[in-house]
Design a protein around this motif. Structure first.
Motif, short mmCIF file in Angstrom:
data_model
loop_
_atom_site.label_atom_id
_atom_site.label_comp_id
_atom_site.label_asym_id
_atom_site.label_seq_id
_atom_site.Cartn_x
_atom_site.Cartn_y
_atom_site.Cartn_z
N VAL A 113 -0.37 17.58 -1.99
CA VAL A 113 0.15 16.69 -2.92
C VAL A 113 -0.71 15.43 -2.73
O VAL A 113 -1.13 14.87 -1.82
CB VAL A 113 1.51 15.97 -2.27
N CYS A 114 -1.30 15.03 -3.92
CA CYS A 114 -1.99 13.92 -4.10
C CYS A 114 -1.44 12.70 -3.67
O CYS A 114 -0.19 12.35 -3.84
CB CYS A 114 -2.65 13.73 -5.45
N THR A 115 -2.19 11.69 -2.87
CA THR A 115 -1.68 10.45 -2.27
C THR A 115 -1.55 9.43 -3.38
O THR A 115 -1.04 8.36 -2.95
CB THR A 115 -2.60 9.83 -0.99
N HIS A 116 -2.05 9.76 -4.53
CA HIS A 116 -1.89 8.67 -5.37
C HIS A 116 -0.46 8.61 -6.13
O HIS A 116 0.37 7.85 -5.87
CB HIS A 116 -3.08 8.85 -6.75
N MET A 117 -0.13 9.53 -6.72
CA MET A 117 1.23 9.74 -7.59
C MET A 117 1.74 10.94 -7.33
O MET A 117 2.77 11.18 -7.98
CB MET A 117 1.25 9.35 -8.86
N GLY A 118 1.33 11.82 -6.39
CA GLY A 118 2.00 12.99 -6.14
C GLY A 118 1.83 14.13 -6.98
O GLY A 118 2.40 15.30 -6.78
N CYS A 119 0.62 14.45 -7.81
CA CYS A 119 0.45 15.65 -8.23
C CYS A 119 -0.20 16.68 -7.33
O CYS A 119 -0.53 16.25 -6.15
CB CYS A 119 -0.58 15.50 -9.31
N ILE A 120 -0.37 17.93 -7.75
CA ILE A 120 -1.00 18.96 -6.99
C ILE A 120 -2.35 19.17 -7.34
O ILE A 120 -2.76 19.45 -8.41
CB ILE A 120 -0.08 20.45 -7.21
N LEU A 129 -9.49 18.39 -6.85
CA LEU A 129 -9.80 17.50 -8.02
C LEU A 129 -8.36 17.25 -8.28
O LEU A 129 -7.55 18.33 -8.83
CB LEU A 129 -10.57 17.89 -9.27
N CYS A 130 -7.59 16.18 -8.62
CA CYS A 130 -6.45 15.77 -8.94
C CYS A 130 -6.41 15.56 -10.54
O CYS A 130 -7.14 14.73 -10.79
CB CYS A 130 -5.71 14.76 -8.27
N PRO A 131 -5.98 16.30 -11.10
CA PRO A 131 -6.09 16.39 -12.48
C PRO A 131 -5.48 15.06 -13.26
O PRO A 131 -5.77 14.96 -14.32
CB PRO A 131 -5.46 17.71 -13.24
N CYS A 132 -4.50 14.75 -12.55
CA CYS A 132 -3.87 13.52 -13.31
C CYS A 132 -4.60 12.36 -13.48
O CYS A 132 -4.51 11.76 -14.74
CB CYS A 132 -2.54 13.16 -12.57
N HIS A 133 -5.51 11.88 -12.60
CA HIS A 133 -6.14 10.37 -12.63
C HIS A 133 -7.60 10.76 -12.17
O HIS A 133 -8.15 9.76 -11.86
CB HIS A 133 -5.34 9.46 -12.18
N GLY A 134 -7.97 12.13 -11.70
CA GLY A 134 -9.06 11.99 -11.29
C GLY A 134 -9.54 11.84 -9.64
O GLY A 134 -10.83 11.70 -9.73
N SER A 135 -8.46 11.80 -9.19
CA SER A 135 -9.25 11.60 -7.48
C SER A 135 -9.70 12.83 -7.01
O SER A 135 -9.30 13.93 -7.35
CB SER A 135 -7.84 11.51 -6.79
N VAL A 136 -10.82 12.72 -6.12
CA VAL A 136 -11.42 13.83 -5.67
C VAL A 136 -11.49 13.86 -4.21
O VAL A 136 -11.89 12.67 -3.59
CB VAL A 136 -12.92 13.71 -6.07
N GLY A 146 -11.64 8.04 -7.08
CA GLY A 146 -10.61 7.95 -7.77
C GLY A 146 -9.51 6.96 -7.16
O GLY A 146 -9.57 6.56 -5.99
N PRO A 147 -8.50 6.90 -7.79
CA PRO A 147 -7.24 5.93 -7.35
C PRO A 147 -6.53 6.25 -6.10
O PRO A 147 -5.86 5.51 -5.61
CB PRO A 147 -6.51 6.10 -8.66
N ALA A 148 -6.40 7.66 -5.62
CA ALA A 148 -5.62 8.03 -4.37
C ALA A 148 -6.05 6.98 -3.30
O ALA A 148 -7.44 7.19 -3.10
CB ALA A 148 -5.76 9.62 -4.11
S1 FES Z 1 -1.62 11.53 -9.16
FE1 FES Z 1 -3.64 12.44 -8.21
S2 FES Z 1 -5.11 10.94 -9.10
FE2 FES Z 1 -3.01 10.21 -9.66
#
Ligand code: FES
Length: 170
Positions: A113-120, A129-136, A146-148
């Motif tokens: 679970v991405c530590t930015h906003m919770g995407c997988i 790579l988190c597809p939501c906002h590009g966290s690597v 990225g933003p995480a």
């Molecule tokens: S939720 Fe993963 S980069 Fe925003």
């Protein structure tokens, strides 16, 4: 790390560009699916849940995603090259030694679970790579770009035998 496991900068830009395009094409509602907070228990709560995983079928370089208390957990059998690369890297904006994250270096277990906003995050050769906002994230689950703000969480893991781990506290 072998050339086959490294994306050079041009490839990475190309990959990120394609990923961004894919997100745009598919629509954020599909590509970015954060956990609903009511379905997203805290790690404290999750530690009461346990998930047994047979790791005998996960070959070096492969990953299996399992469910732990309703959350995805990535179980990665890292290659010798990946272990060496992670051992020699301090991580990114949330520095942490790889040895503190992987009890047995060839096995990395992290909450998916991405530590930015919770995407997988999606698996890449270099990590995720988190597809939501590009966290690597790297192959230790540490945030590199990225933003995480934080590394992927590491759950409690017990190595019961050569074939079996238990996620969570028994
Ligand atoms: S939720 Fe993963 S980069 Fe925003």
């Amino acid at each position: 790390m072998s050339n086959s496991t490294v994306l050079d900068n041009a490839d990475r830009r190309d990959f990120l560009g394609k990923a961004t395009a894919a997100v745009g094409a598919a629509g954020a509602a599909v590509a970015c699916w954060p956990f609903v907070s009511s379905m997203n228990p805290s790690l404290d709560t999750l530690e009461k849940a346990t998930t047994e995983v047979n790791i005998s079928g996960i070959a070096p370089g492969q990953m299996e995603t399992v469910s732990w208390g309703g959350k995805p957990v990535f179980v990665v059998h890292r290659t010798a090259e990946q272990v060496a690369a992670m051992k020699n890297s301090p991580g990114g904006k949330d520095p942490q030694p790889d040895a503190d994250r992987a009890k047995q270096p060839e096995w990395l277990v992290v909450v998916g679970v991405c530590t930015h906003m919770g995407c997988i995050p999606a698996r890449t050769e270099e990590g995720w790579l988190c597809p939501c906002h590009g966290s690597v994230y790297d192959n230790s689950g540490r945030i590199m770009h990225g933003p995480a703000p934080l590394n992927l969480a590491v759950p409690p893991v017990q190595f019961v035998s050569a074939d079996k781990i238990i996620i969570g506290e028994a």
